[in-house]
Design a protein around this motif. Structure first.
Motif, PDB file in Angstrom:
ATOM      1  N   ASP A   1       0.364  26.468   9.209  1.00  9.43           N
ATOM      2  CA  ASP A   1      -0.785  27.037   9.904  1.00  9.43           C
ATOM      3  C   ASP A   1      -1.844  25.969  10.096  1.00  9.43           C
ATOM      4  O   ASP A   1      -2.811  25.886   9.337  1.00  9.43           O
ATOM      5  N   PRO A   2      -1.668  25.162  11.105  1.00  9.52           N
ATOM      6  CA  PRO A   2      -2.516  23.979  11.244  1.00  9.52           C
ATOM      7  C   PRO A   2      -3.999  24.297  11.293  1.00  9.52           C
ATOM      8  O   PRO A   2      -4.813  23.588  10.707  1.00  9.52           O
ATOM      9  N   ALA A   3      -4.332  25.387  11.979  1.00 14.04           N
ATOM     10  CA  ALA A   3      -5.738  25.655  12.210  1.00 14.04           C
ATOM     11  C   ALA A   3      -6.481  26.014  10.932  1.00 14.04           C
ATOM     12  O   ALA A   3      -7.694  25.861  10.841  1.00 14.04           O
ATOM     13  N   CYS A   4      -5.744  26.488   9.940  1.00 15.54           N
ATOM     14  CA  CYS A   4      -6.426  26.949   8.731  1.00 15.54           C
ATOM     15  C   CYS A   4      -6.552  25.898   7.646  1.00 15.54           C
ATOM     16  O   CYS A   4      -7.207  26.097   6.638  1.00 15.54           O
ATOM     17  N   VAL A   5      -5.886  24.782   7.863  1.00 12.54           N
ATOM     18  CA  VAL A   5      -5.915  23.777   6.813  1.00 12.54           C
ATOM     19  C   VAL A   5      -7.292  23.136   6.740  1.00 12.54           C
ATOM     20  O   VAL A   5      -7.881  22.780   7.760  1.00 12.54           O
ATOM     21  N   ASP A   6      -7.782  22.985   5.544  1.00  8.95           N
ATOM     22  CA  ASP A   6      -9.077  22.353   5.370  1.00  8.95           C
ATOM     23  C   ASP A   6      -8.877  20.840   5.372  1.00  8.95           C
ATOM     24  O   ASP A   6      -8.736  20.216   4.326  1.00  8.95           O
ATOM     25  N   LEU A   7      -8.835  20.280   6.554  1.00 10.01           N
ATOM     26  CA  LEU A   7      -8.579  18.849   6.634  1.00 10.01           C
ATOM     27  C   LEU A   7      -9.751  18.034   6.128  1.00 10.01           C
ATOM     28  O   LEU A   7      -9.587  16.925   5.661  1.00 10.01           O
ATOM     29  N   ARG A   8     -10.927  18.624   6.238  1.00  9.04           N
ATOM     30  CA  ARG A   8     -12.090  17.848   5.819  1.00  9.04           C
ATOM     31  C   ARG A   8     -12.019  17.497   4.339  1.00  9.04           C
ATOM     32  O   ARG A   8     -12.414  16.412   3.925  1.00  9.04           O
ATOM     33  N   SER A   9     -11.502  18.426   3.543  1.00 17.33           N
ATOM     34  CA  SER A   9     -11.444  18.123   2.114  1.00 17.33           C
ATOM     35  C   SER A   9     -10.402  17.043   1.831  1.00 17.33           C
ATOM     36  O   SER A   9     -10.510  16.314   0.856  1.00 17.33           O
ATOM     37  N   ARG A  10      -9.403  16.939   2.718  1.00 19.90           N
ATOM     38  CA  ARG A  10      -8.462  15.831   2.548  1.00 19.90           C
ATOM     39  C   ARG A  10      -9.177  14.526   2.862  1.00 19.90           C
ATOM     40  O   ARG A  10      -9.134  13.570   2.109  1.00 19.90           O
ATOM     41  N   SER A  11      -9.801  14.509   4.000  1.00 22.06           N
ATOM     42  CA  SER A  11     -10.614  13.357   4.409  1.00 22.06           C
ATOM     43  C   SER A  11     -11.410  13.738   5.645  1.00 22.06           C
ATOM     44  O   SER A  11     -10.844  14.210   6.610  1.00 22.06           O
ATOM     45  N   PRO A  12     -12.718  13.521   5.605  1.00 22.48           N
ATOM     46  CA  PRO A  12     -13.521  13.872   6.786  1.00 22.48           C
ATOM     47  C   PRO A  12     -13.112  13.060   8.013  1.00 22.48           C
ATOM     48  O   PRO A  12     -13.352  13.447   9.134  1.00 22.48           O
ATOM     49  N   TYR A  13     -12.476  11.913   7.742  1.00 24.46           N
ATOM     50  CA  TYR A  13     -12.023  11.070   8.839  1.00 24.46           C
ATOM     51  C   TYR A  13     -10.502  11.045   8.860  1.00 24.46           C
ATOM     52  O   TYR A  13      -9.879  10.000   9.024  1.00 24.46           O
ATOM     53  N   PHE A  14      -9.965  12.235   8.718  1.00 27.11           N
ATOM     54  CA  PHE A  14      -8.511  12.379   8.578  1.00 27.11           C
ATOM     55  C   PHE A  14      -7.741  11.598   9.631  1.00 27.11           C
ATOM     56  O   PHE A  14      -6.826  10.846   9.330  1.00 27.11           O
ATOM     57  N   TYR A  15      -8.099  11.788  10.865  1.00 28.45           N
ATOM     58  CA  TYR A  15      -7.337  11.153  11.952  1.00 28.45           C
ATOM     59  C   TYR A  15      -7.553   9.646  11.986  1.00 28.45           C
ATOM     60  O   TYR A  15      -6.621   8.873  12.114  1.00 28.45           O
ATOM     61  N   GLU A  16      -8.808   9.246  11.880  1.00 26.10           N
ATOM     62  CA  GLU A  16      -9.107   7.814  11.955  1.00 26.10           C
ATOM     63  C   GLU A  16      -8.456   7.070  10.798  1.00 26.10           C
ATOM     64  O   GLU A  16      -7.879   5.996  10.959  1.00 26.10           O
ATOM     65  N   PHE A  17      -8.575   7.669   9.633  1.00 31.06           N
ATOM     66  CA  PHE A  17      -7.989   7.058   8.447  1.00 31.06           C
ATOM     67  C   PHE A  17      -6.474   6.981   8.595  1.00 31.06           C
ATOM     68  O   PHE A  17      -5.856   5.957   8.318  1.00 31.06           O
TER      69      PHE A  17
ATOM     70  N   ALA B   1       0.827  -1.204   0.000  1.00 34.69           N
ATOM     71  CA  ALA B   1       0.000   0.000   0.000  1.00 34.69           C
ATOM     72  C   ALA B   1       0.860   1.252   0.000  1.00 34.69           C
ATOM     73  O   ALA B   1       1.951   1.272   0.566  1.00 34.69           O
ATOM     74  N   GLN B   2       0.325   2.281  -0.647  1.00 32.28           N
ATOM     75  CA  GLN B   2       1.049   3.540  -0.681  1.00 32.28           C
ATOM     76  C   GLN B   2       0.331   4.563   0.184  1.00 32.28           C
ATOM     77  O   GLN B   2      -0.884   4.522   0.352  1.00 32.28           O
ATOM     78  N   VAL B   3       1.079   5.474   0.680  1.00 29.52           N
ATOM     79  CA  VAL B   3       0.492   6.512   1.522  1.00 29.52           C
ATOM     80  C   VAL B   3      -0.463   7.369   0.692  1.00 29.52           C
ATOM     81  O   VAL B   3      -0.079   7.868  -0.361  1.00 29.52           O
ATOM     82  N   PRO B   4      -1.692   7.503   1.137  1.00 27.57           N
ATOM     83  CA  PRO B   4      -2.675   8.259   0.356  1.00 27.57           C
ATOM     84  C   PRO B   4      -2.321   9.734   0.218  1.00 27.57           C
ATOM     85  O   PRO B   4      -1.562  10.287   1.011  1.00 27.57           O
ATOM     86  N   ALA B   5      -2.949  10.339  -0.751  1.00 30.99           N
ATOM     87  CA  ALA B   5      -2.643  11.728  -1.069  1.00 30.99           C
ATOM     88  C   ALA B   5      -2.939  12.677   0.067  1.00 30.99           C
ATOM     89  O   ALA B   5      -2.302  13.725   0.215  1.00 30.99           O
ATOM     90  N   CYS B   6      -3.910  12.341   0.893  1.00 34.15           N
ATOM     91  CA  CYS B   6      -4.266  13.293   1.943  1.00 34.15           C
ATOM     92  C   CYS B   6      -3.165  13.458   2.979  1.00 34.15           C
ATOM     93  O   CYS B   6      -3.203  14.380   3.788  1.00 34.15           O
ATOM     94  N   PHE B   7      -2.170  12.562   2.963  1.00 37.49           N
ATOM     95  CA  PHE B   7      -1.066  12.722   3.910  1.00 37.49           C
ATOM     96  C   PHE B   7       0.212  13.115   3.183  1.00 37.49           C
ATOM     97  O   PHE B   7       1.311  12.866   3.661  1.00 37.49           O
ATOM     98  N   ASP B   8       0.059  13.708   2.011  1.00 40.65           N
ATOM     99  CA  ASP B   8       1.241  13.991   1.198  1.00 40.65           C
ATOM    100  C   ASP B   8       2.021  15.200   1.714  1.00 40.65           C
ATOM    101  O   ASP B   8       1.636  15.839   2.701  1.00 40.65           O
ATOM    102  N   GLU B   9       3.061  15.482   1.013  1.00 41.44           N
ATOM    103  CA  GLU B   9       3.995  16.529   1.440  1.00 41.44           C
ATOM    104  C   GLU B   9       3.312  17.880   1.526  1.00 41.44           C
ATOM    105  O   GLU B   9       3.529  18.651   2.467  1.00 41.44           O
ATOM    106  N   LYS B  10       2.459  18.138   0.557  1.00 39.29           N
ATOM    107  CA  LYS B  10       1.779  19.441   0.522  1.00 39.29           C
ATOM    108  C   LYS B  10       0.975  19.647   1.802  1.00 39.29           C
ATOM    109  O   LYS B  10       1.042  20.683   2.447  1.00 39.29           O
ATOM    110  N   THR B  11       0.209  18.607   2.156  1.00 40.84           N
ATOM    111  CA  THR B  11      -0.592  18.702   3.377  1.00 40.84           C
ATOM    112  C   THR B  11       0.300  18.896   4.592  1.00 40.84           C
ATOM    113  O   THR B  11       0.007  19.705   5.471  1.00 40.84           O
ATOM    114  N   ARG B  12       1.387  18.146   4.625  1.00 41.59           N
ATOM    115  CA  ARG B  12       2.269  18.254   5.790  1.00 41.59           C
ATOM    116  C   ARG B  12       2.816  19.657   5.949  1.00 41.59           C
ATOM    117  O   ARG B  12       2.893  20.192   7.053  1.00 41.59           O
TER     118      ARG B  12
END
Lengths: 211, 226, 185
Positions: free
Chosen positions: C80-96, C63-74
């Motif tokens: 600016d963590p608070a401003c990142v739209d994590l939901r668009s990456r994945s609504p279950y960002f943490y669980e996923f 398996a490969q690391v999904p796009a929502c955890f890619d370099e850009k997101t990191r």
């Protein structure tokens, strides 16, 4: 079905906290005569005019509503005492003054049903609101400094209602922190922000201390 | 007493079961899993309620001061609420974790009342029947279990019952110490990063803590949940 | 797992993840790029997580690391963590993320999740406890499901308290709990 108000995090409703508080004892001065009550909870009375006696708060309110007594506000509910408490709360950044565990509920019940028995009620009310605000603000500030690796948070002098208000948020946050904290390999150093001041927490514990 | 009858609490003394019942109720509400049924307490309380109900009826018949009657009734209502709520919250938990309870034989026997045991059995049977009829019996042979997603022919005991919901023992609860609790008395944190300073609690101290860590303390009544 | 019936868990595992097949697999039409009813060794396919993780266990895929955890997101999270739209990456960002990490063997996801949560939690805390009556749709739209739950936990708790406090004389302490009374009064 057995449906009640709670979910995993909400546990108690405000009304249920109030229910618990209603068993606290308070002094009343009856204006009538009544025989002793042998309740399941205990024996109260006999009731004689102008003779002060202690009863549970729910009973006091019931009698007061029927005009059968006057309620003596508890000693901590005076302008003088509350002013002291407020000052002490404001002076201390992290510590909470010791107030009765059910002070929020008791005061609300008395404000609603025994206004005429509380001297300087507007002042008392306003002081209580201020005290609650200061305390709640302290709670929030302390919550901000969650390190994340906390596995226990001590909250020494918080009152019943205050605990109940923050419970859903804090329990949920702590759980998330724990789960995510476990995801971080041990070798990684996670900077921990420690609170300054009087607490003795190293990483792993946050304390909101009372005196 | 206006009617001359002796108080209903005559044989109960001044220290009554209200506080223990209230405590049992609070603990049960706050705990993520079902706690041990308080057989003797509930029995006594039920008897007291019966007694008091009878007394209130007598008072009403005898024309006792309505104020007194209503106060007795309030007391009665309050304790009935506690009792009913206690039983109700337990039923909620039983319904939620019925299969888990049936599998954990020891817990089942130690924690549930006779009536609750019967209730779990019936509940589980009904649920199993429903799921069997509506879904499971239509699935291939290995997928028909209600406990495991997939079973092999050789009944492998090592297979996990992965379809059975379990109570979340890592839930953070608020506990209050009734007596001094030393560091060694807390169960180990399941957090592998055990970087905690030894945790201790003076009587009256409150803490947010994972339930798992104070489970034993709760059973031994050294702490209560709030 | 105790999560068998958990709807959030089910939805989380529906998220797609890229895998590379280590072996050829016949008789399954899961590779849309292939014309035949099989998958060739070395082909890259997007599969739902629940399937990918099972296949990983059997070493059929990597398996490969999904796009929502890619370099850009990191980088965004770092800046600016608070401003990142994590939901668009994945609504279950943490669980996923928690599920993906062990399957892909990526040890850095954990730290990303933890530090993102730590910073964003402060925002949630502040926003949830101030202006309790003002809905904050823009802020909320950036939050993951878990963060929204947190926010709502604080809000609803405060709202319930305020409602209780306002209660006033019309809310009799005992009548909420009182059953229908048979006595005279």
């Amino acid at each position: 079905m057995a449906a009640q108000s709670c979910s995993q995090f909400h546990v108690f409703s405000a009304e249920e906290i109030e229910f618990i508080a209603e068993d606290e004892l308070i002094e009343i001065v009856p204006n009538m005569r009544m025989d002793q009550l042998n309740l399941i909870r205990g024996d109260f009375g006999p009731f004689l005019p102008q003779i002060a006696t202690e009863v549970p708060l729910w009973l006091a309110v019931a009698l007061k509503k029927r005009g059968k007594c006057r309620i003596r506000p508890p000693e901590w509910m005076s302008v003088e005492k509350l002013t002291q408490v407020l000052e002490a709360e404001r002076d201390s950044e992290k510590e909470f003054q010791v107030l009765p565990f059910h002070y929020v509920e008791i005061s609300r019940l008395l404000f609603d049903h025994a206004q005429d028995d509380i001297p300087d009620i507007y002042m008392v009310r306003s002081l209580m609101e201020d005290i609650r605000d200061v305390r709640f603000h302290k709670v929030e500030t302390s919550l901000e400094t969650f390190d994340g690796r906390t596995s226990a948070v001590q909250i020494r002098s918080l009152s019943a209602m205050e605990v109940n208000i923050v419970r859903p948020f804090v329990a949920r946050a702590l759980q998330a922190f724990q789960k995510l904290g476990n995801m971080v390999p041990e070798t990684d150093s996670v900077p921990s922000t420690r609170p300054q001041g009087t607490d003795k927490a190293a990483r792993g514990r946050r304390i909101l201390r009372g005196r | 007493m206006a009617s001359g009858s002796s108080g209903p609490t005559e044989d109960l003394g001044t220290l009554t079961d209200v506080e223990p019942l209230k405590r049992a109720w609070r603990n049960e509400k706050a705990a993520p899993e079902i706690l041990r049924y308080e057989t003797h307490l509930i029995y006594r309380v039920s008897k007291q309620i019966e007694l008091l109900e009878g007394t209130v009826d007598d008072f009403t018949e005898d024309g006792v001061d309505p104020l007194m009657i209503s106060l007795y009734q309030m007391d009665l209502d309050r304790i009935q609420f506690l009792l009913r709520s206690y039983l109700r919250i337990r039923l909620q938990k039983i319904e939620k974790y019925m299969f888990h309870l049936l599998l954990k034989k020891q817990e089942f026997h130690e924690k549930l009342s006779k009536e609750e045991k019967a209730f779990v059995q019936r509940c589980a049977e009904d649920m199993k029947k429903h799921l069997d009829e509506s879904v499971l019996s239509h699935l291939p042979k290995n997928y028909q279990s209600i406990l495991k997603q997939f079973t092999t022919v050789e009944e492998d005991d090592a297979e996990v019952d992965d379809m059975v919901p379990e109570p979340p023992l890592d839930t953070f609860v608020v506990c209050i110490a009734r007596e001094y609790v030393g560091p060694s008395e807390f169960q180990d944190s399941s957090d592998s990063l055990a970087m905690d300073l030894p945790l201790e609690m003076e009587p009256g101290d409150l803490s947010f803590i994972p339930y798992r860590r104070i489970k034993k303390l709760l059973e031994s009544r050294k702490v209560d949940l709030v | 797992m105790a999560n068998y019936y958990d709807v959030d868990d089910i939805i989380t595992e529906e998220e797609n993840i890229s895998v590379i097949f280590q072996k050829a697999v016949n008789g399954v039409g899961i590779d849309p790029g292939s014309e035949k009813n099989c998958v060739e060794q070395g082909s890259k396919v997007e599969l739902p997580f629940w399937l990918a993780s099972e296949l990983c266990l059997r070493n059929t895929v990597v398996a490969q690391v999904p796009a929502c955890f890619d370099e850009k997101t990191r980088l965004e999270v770092q800046a600016d963590p608070a401003c990142v739209d994590l939901r668009s990456r994945s609504p279950y960002f943490y669980e996923f993320g928690c599920k993906v990490a062990p399957v892909t063997g990526d040890r850095t996801i954990g730290f990303l999740l933890f530090s993102a949560f730590k910073s964003r939690y402060k925002e949630v805390l502040t926003k949830a406890h101030t202006a309790a009556n003002v809905a904050n749709p823009k802020f909320l739209s950036r939050l993951t499901k878990e963060e929204v739950h947190l926010y709502e936990a604080a809000q609803s708790s405060m709202a319930a308290f305020k409602k209780w406090r306002k209660g006033g004389p019309r809310l009799q302490p005992a009548s909420v709990l009182r059953m229908k009374r048979k006595s005279t009064n």
